[in-house]
Every structure is written in C-alpha cells, then in structure tokens.
Design a protein around this motif. Structure first.
Motif, PDB file in Angstrom:
ATOM      1  N   VAL A 161       0.833  -1.207   0.000  1.00  0.00           N
ATOM      2  CA  VAL A 161       0.000   0.000   0.000  1.00  0.00           C
ATOM      3  C   VAL A 161       0.867   1.255   0.000  1.00  0.00           C
ATOM      4  O   VAL A 161       0.528   2.264  -0.634  1.00  0.00           O
ATOM      5  CB  VAL A 161      -0.961  -0.013   1.205  1.00  0.00           C
ATOM      6  CG1 VAL A 161      -1.728   1.309   1.308  1.00  0.00           C
ATOM      7  CG2 VAL A 161      -1.943  -1.176   1.088  1.00  0.00           C
ATOM      8  N   ALA A 162       1.992   1.209   0.684  1.00  0.00           N
ATOM      9  CA  ALA A 162       2.887   2.379   0.732  1.00  0.00           C
ATOM     10  C   ALA A 162       3.474   2.696  -0.638  1.00  0.00           C
ATOM     11  O   ALA A 162       3.784   3.852  -0.940  1.00  0.00           O
ATOM     12  CB  ALA A 162       4.016   2.134   1.737  1.00  0.00           C
ATOM     13  N   ASN A 163       3.615   1.670  -1.469  1.00  0.00           N
ATOM     14  CA  ASN A 163       4.249   1.842  -2.777  1.00  0.00           C
ATOM     15  C   ASN A 163       3.223   2.325  -3.806  1.00  0.00           C
ATOM     16  O   ASN A 163       2.937   1.653  -4.795  1.00  0.00           O
ATOM     17  CB  ASN A 163       4.870   0.511  -3.216  1.00  0.00           C
ATOM     18  CG  ASN A 163       5.799   0.654  -4.402  1.00  0.00           C
ATOM     19  OD1 ASN A 163       5.818  -0.190  -5.284  1.00  0.00           O
ATOM     20  ND2 ASN A 163       6.578   1.713  -4.440  1.00  0.00           N
ATOM     21  N   THR A 164       2.673   3.520  -3.552  1.00  0.00           N
ATOM     22  CA  THR A 164       1.664   4.087  -4.449  1.00  0.00           C
ATOM     23  C   THR A 164       2.079   5.478  -4.938  1.00  0.00           C
ATOM     24  O   THR A 164       2.502   5.631  -6.082  1.00  0.00           O
ATOM     25  CB  THR A 164       0.294   4.183  -3.743  1.00  0.00           C
ATOM     26  OG1 THR A 164       0.471   4.807  -2.454  1.00  0.00           O
ATOM     27  CG2 THR A 164      -0.317   2.820  -3.536  1.00  0.00           C
ATOM     28  N   ALA A 165       1.966   6.468  -4.083  1.00  0.00           N
ATOM     29  CA  ALA A 165       2.220   7.862  -4.483  1.00  0.00           C
ATOM     30  C   ALA A 165       3.571   8.079  -5.158  1.00  0.00           C
ATOM     31  O   ALA A 165       3.673   8.902  -6.071  1.00  0.00           O
ATOM     32  CB  ALA A 165       2.084   8.777  -3.263  1.00  0.00           C
ATOM     33  N   LEU A 201      -2.839  11.530  -2.998  1.00  0.00           N
ATOM     34  CA  LEU A 201      -2.670  10.205  -2.391  1.00  0.00           C
ATOM     35  C   LEU A 201      -1.664  10.267  -1.242  1.00  0.00           C
ATOM     36  O   LEU A 201      -1.844   9.628  -0.214  1.00  0.00           O
ATOM     37  CB  LEU A 201      -2.177   9.204  -3.441  1.00  0.00           C
ATOM     38  CG  LEU A 201      -3.087   8.924  -4.638  1.00  0.00           C
ATOM     39  CD1 LEU A 201      -2.358   8.059  -5.652  1.00  0.00           C
ATOM     40  CD2 LEU A 201      -4.367   8.252  -4.176  1.00  0.00           C
ATOM     41  N   ALA A 202      -0.594  11.041  -1.454  1.00  0.00           N
ATOM     42  CA  ALA A 202       0.480  11.099  -0.464  1.00  0.00           C
ATOM     43  C   ALA A 202      -0.006  11.588   0.892  1.00  0.00           C
ATOM     44  O   ALA A 202       0.493  11.150   1.934  1.00  0.00           O
ATOM     45  CB  ALA A 202       1.613  11.998  -0.978  1.00  0.00           C
ATOM     46  N   VAL A 203      -0.971  12.478   0.904  1.00  0.00           N
ATOM     47  CA  VAL A 203      -1.500  13.000   2.173  1.00  0.00           C
ATOM     48  C   VAL A 203      -2.201  11.893   2.951  1.00  0.00           C
ATOM     49  O   VAL A 203      -2.119  11.827   4.185  1.00  0.00           O
ATOM     50  CB  VAL A 203      -2.479  14.165   1.910  1.00  0.00           C
ATOM     51  CG1 VAL A 203      -3.131  14.620   3.215  1.00  0.00           C
ATOM     52  CG2 VAL A 203      -1.752  15.337   1.252  1.00  0.00           C
ATOM     53  N   ILE A 204      -2.854  10.991   2.240  1.00  0.00           N
ATOM     54  CA  ILE A 204      -3.700   9.971   2.865  1.00  0.00           C
ATOM     55  C   ILE A 204      -2.931   8.723   3.259  1.00  0.00           C
ATOM     56  O   ILE A 204      -3.192   8.117   4.308  1.00  0.00           O
ATOM     57  CB  ILE A 204      -4.851   9.591   1.910  1.00  0.00           C
ATOM     58  CG1 ILE A 204      -5.674  10.831   1.563  1.00  0.00           C
ATOM     59  CG2 ILE A 204      -5.736   8.513   2.516  1.00  0.00           C
ATOM     60  CD1 ILE A 204      -6.679  10.593   0.454  1.00  0.00           C
ATOM     61  N   VAL A 205      -1.975   8.312   2.429  1.00  0.00           N
ATOM     62  CA  VAL A 205      -1.343   6.999   2.585  1.00  0.00           C
ATOM     63  C   VAL A 205      -0.726   6.770   3.967  1.00  0.00           C
ATOM     64  O   VAL A 205      -0.932   5.699   4.562  1.00  0.00           O
ATOM     65  CB  VAL A 205      -0.304   6.768   1.471  1.00  0.00           C
ATOM     66  CG1 VAL A 205       0.561   5.537   1.767  1.00  0.00           C
ATOM     67  CG2 VAL A 205      -1.008   6.589   0.129  1.00  0.00           C
TER      68      VAL A 205
END
Length: 527
Positions: A161-165, A201-205
């Motif tokens: 999940v972390a590997n998104t933004a 996305l980065a704010v939420i992750v």
C-alpha cells in the motif's frame, strides 16, 4: 507477420473486449476467489491468454508463443534482476548483523512501531522507488517491517500500500519519460500535471498505513506525525515536479518527508508510545556500516545518472528485435514491444549488483558467505520468479495479439465519461504488467487519442494513465509474489490479494473522481 485486429469476435468491439478480458478475469478469480497460489494461477491465465490470442484474434501459434517467451525474458531482465540483487544486499546485512543495528537505529528515532513503519515503508520506500523502482521498495521494506515485529501478512500489506504515491516518478521518472516518448507531449508538462494528482494520495497513505497496523485508535494517536509526513511529501512532490526537476521529484519528497517527521518527533510523542531507545552497544561505526549499503546504492545510482557515465554505460547496451517475432498494430506499423533491450550494465539490477559488490568489504562479510547468500536468494524467490515471468508472458501475449488494444479502444469509446475511466485504463495496465512504465507504454498514446475524440485535455488523460496506474501496483501478481516471497509467504498471494484489493479500489475511485473533476470547471484550475 501478424497484424492486429481490434474487433475480431463478430466484428463487435464489445464482445471482443469481453474475450480480451478473460485472461485477467481468470487470473484475479483464481487468486482472489479460488485462493490458488500465484505461480499456478499465472500459468493457467497464460494458457487462457494464448488460447484467446490464437482462437479469437487469430494470432499464429508461433507468434503467440514467441510473444510469451519475450515477456518471460523481460520478466527476468530487467524486473527480477532488480529484485534478486536488492534482496541479496538485504540478506548480506542480515548475515553480518548490520540489519539488526539498522533496526535499533530506527528505534532511536521513535519508540512507536507505527511511526517507524511509516518512515520505513513510506519515506524510505519512496527513496528506493525513486532510485530503482520495479519492485525494489516492496522487496526491501517488507522484510524491514517484519523485523519490527509486525506479522508477515501485515508487513507485506503495508509495503504494498505504501508503494503508491511515489511510483509515477519511480526509477528517476522512467514512467513519465516513457509516457512523453509515446505521446510526444513535453516531459516537464507531464511531470507537472502528474504532480497535481498523486500528491493527493500522499496526504492519505501514511494514515492508511497506521490504520492497517493499529486500526482507528492508532490513526488518531499518530495523526500529527502522519499528517506531517504526508503533507510534507505531497507539497514537496508538487513543488519538485512543477518547479525543480521531474526525475528528482521523489528523492526530494522522500528526504524532506522523513526529515520533517524526525524533527516533529523531537518535540512530540504519540500517546502510549515507548520513549525512543537511547544509548546501547552500537557505536557510530556500527551504525554507519548498517546504513552503508543503502548509501552505496544511492551513490551508485547518482553516479550512473551523470551525463558522461550514463553515456558510457549505454554504449554497451544491446537492442535487437526478438528473433522470429513480427507483429504490426492495426494501422500496419511495427510494434516497438517486439524489441528487446539488454542494458546489462546500466540497468537498475546491474547497478544494485555493483552496489552489492562494493558493500561486501564495507560491511565485512566474507566473499564465500556473500556468494552463499546470493544462491540462497534465488532459492527463496524460486516460485516468485516463476510467477513474475508468467505474468509478463501474459502481458506480452495480450499486448502483441491486440487484446490490450481492444480493451483500451473499447473504454475510449465512452465519450465524456472517459475522463472518469482514464485512470482505470492505467490501473489495468499496471495490474497486468506490474510496471507503471509498461502501462504508460501500452496506453499513453491511446489515452491522448481518446481524449482528443472526447474533447478532454490530452495532457490530463495522459497523466491520469500514470496516476491511475500507481494504484494497480499493489494488486499486480508480480508484486504480490515479490512481497510474499520476501517474508516467506510464497503460496499465500491470494490471501494478500484480498487484503490489498479494497485499498487499491478505494484509491482508484478517488483518482477517478479527481481526474473527472479536473476535466470540468470545478477543478480545471488545477490543470
């Protein structure tokens, strides 16, 4: 020679798209419903993809099989080549005990395991994504989270999940460089537009990561830290992409986010957290050697990007058309996918191997032990290797036969609704290939063409392909296999798929709504 046909089934694009989707439907059903191991599910889905290619499209048997072999080869090099060497470096640090020192140093930043997980999975993972990409951050951060005492399943979920933004700018912005190449749109403008989507996305992750580990209570107790980390990363990613450097975007964002979080922890501690560890037997030399492998990786990659060095490394790169494979698109033009690039010295995997060789004397491991760890890494990843090669074989069969183009063209025919659907196209591409770079290569030009037909800003649709694609990364069988293999859960990829699917779909819906609103006066000011 085979020339693609976009609507081979009854001359209907809709029926043809349904047939083209069969390999994906079978793959995800076997993983998520039947709970089949990833390597078996991937081989069955490959057989389905070959059957659709030969009996529906129809693609000559030899061309279909050659496409599968080319995909499998690409799966090993460069993708698995990166993962194998990344995990080898980690294995050497475990053997020498330096990994334990690294873990203790993280505990000195914060005694809270949840905060440590955010720094490792989100910040450090983003840095690894920026430098190498292609599964490297998942492979390394998963085992680091496991060492914190987090369960194997939760460690894998958090790493995925972390590997998104960060993914859109991964491997020094390789996905965007590829997107610019296939769409003929300016790289700087594509990077800037993407920098107005993925920071959301980065704010939420970071908050989501804590929620996975400790539920709603954990999110509430760590909110100052997760907001500091997420907002800093988001602002830095936006600013770097728009005003500094597209290739350096994630490096800048990762370092600033980690720095801001560490500074906050000097004056604030989450409720219920243990105080940071102090003192201990680890001297400065031990700590420096523990961090040395990762500092060496950064140094090797930075040097490799220098103009003269990069040019020198590329001089030994081999490019050739895959023997016997001759495929044309529906317009009669040769597919670039049939070309194989063997950049054996400049690839991220080779640079990691070089970094690993430099690491051997620095951390003091015997050459014999280092070689033993290298062989053990191959044994540990045996089934993930089969999975990744099979999944890339599926992708190449679908791409060369025209199945992927059929799906994309069918979605592009939705008119004004296309702005909402365009991230889904990128999501599908990454779900199949495991790579935002590959997805942009497949669908980038199609996104621009479809946007022009639908009256949507082409730059927005092209960026949406990469931004939506990052959310397919966590459900790609390739990355599921890497995460499961890294923590000794090979065979449980189906369980992992079910855990991460809700996050993938939830983030995707958010991105679809964002892009749709950006195509209207509501949020057009963002573009």
């Amino acid at each position: 020679m085979y020339q693609q046909i976009l609507a081979p089934l009854f001359g209907s694009l809709g029926w043809s798209a349904l047939a083209a989707a069969l390999p994906l439907l079978v793959l995800f059903a076997l993983l998520g419903v039947a709970r089949m191991t990833a390597w078996k599910a991937s081989l069955i889905a490959l057989a389905v993809a070959l059957a659709v290619a030969v009996f529906v499209y129809p693609m000559p048997v030899d061309q279909a099989l050659l496409s599968a072999v080319l995909g499998a080869a690409f799966g090993f090099f460069p993708i698995l080549w990166i993962v194998i060497n990344a995990i080898w470096i980690y294995q050497m640090t475990v053997t020498t005990g330096h990994f334990d020192v690294l873990q203790r140093s993280f505990s000195r930043v914060s005694g809270d395991r949840r905060i440590q997980a955010v720094i490792i999975a989100f910040c450090f993972g983003a840095l690894l994504e920026a430098l190498a990409g292609f599964g490297t951050p998942v492979a390394i951060t998963t085992v680091m989270l496991l060492a914190l005492g987090i369960s194997p399943m939760t460690s894998a979920v958090v790493a995925l999940v972390a590997n998104t933004a960060p993914v859109a700018y991964g491997a020094l912005a390789s996905p965007l460089v590829t997107l610019a190449s296939v769409t003929e749109l300016p790289l700087d403008e594509l990077g800037a537009m993407t920098g107005r989507q993925t920071p959301i996305l980065a704010v939420i992750v970071p908050m989501v990561l804590v929620g996975i580990i400790d539920g709603v209570r954990g999110v509430r107790e760590t909110l100052p830290a997760t907001l500091t980390c997420g907002i800093t990363f988001a602002v830095a990613q936006f600013a770097a992409a728009n005003y500094v450097s597209v290739p350096l975007t994630d490096i800048i964002a990762a370092l600033l986010a980690a720095g801001a979080t560490v500074l906050l922890l000097r004056v604030w501690t989450p409720r219920g957290a243990e105080p940071p560890a102090t003192g201990g037997a680890d001297g400065r030399g031990d700590v420096l050697r523990a961090y040395a492998p990762y500092l060496i990786i950064i140094a090797v990659f930075v040097v490799a990007q220098l103009g003269l060095v990069a040019d020198l490394l590329e001089t030994v790169t081999l490019k050739f058309g895959w023997p016997g494979l001759d495929v044309r698109d529906a317009g009669g033009d040769a597919l670039s996918l049939t070309e194989f690039k063997l950049n054996w010295l400049s690839s991220a995997g080779s640079l990691l191997l070089i970094a690993g060789l430099i690491t051997i004397p620095v951390i003091g491991i015997r050459a014999r032990d280092a070689l033993g760890r290298y062989g053990a890494t191959y044994r540990q990843l045996a089934l993930p290797i089969v999975t990744v090669m099979a999944v890339l074989a599926i992708a190449y069969v679908m791409n060369t036969s025209g199945q992927t183009a059929t799906l994309g063209t069918w979605m592009a025919a939705t008119g004004g609704l296309f702005a909402f659907l365009s991230p889904i196209l990128g999501w599908l591409g990454v779900a199949v290939t495991g790579s935002d770079t590959s997805s942009n290569s497949l669908f980038g030009a199609l996104q621009v063409t479809a946007a022009e037909q639908a009256g949507i800003e082409p730059m927005l649709a092209a960026a949406a392909n990469g931004s939506g694609g990052v959310l397919g990364k966590m459900i790609s069988p390739q990355n599921l296999a890497i995460a499961a293999g890294a923590v000794g859960m090979a065979g449980r990829e189906g369980d992992l798929f079910r855990r991460v699917l809700p996050f993938s779909l939830g983030f995707l819906l958010l991105m679809c709504v964002l892009v749709a609103l950006q195509s209207t006066p509501v949020l057009s000011w963002m573009t």
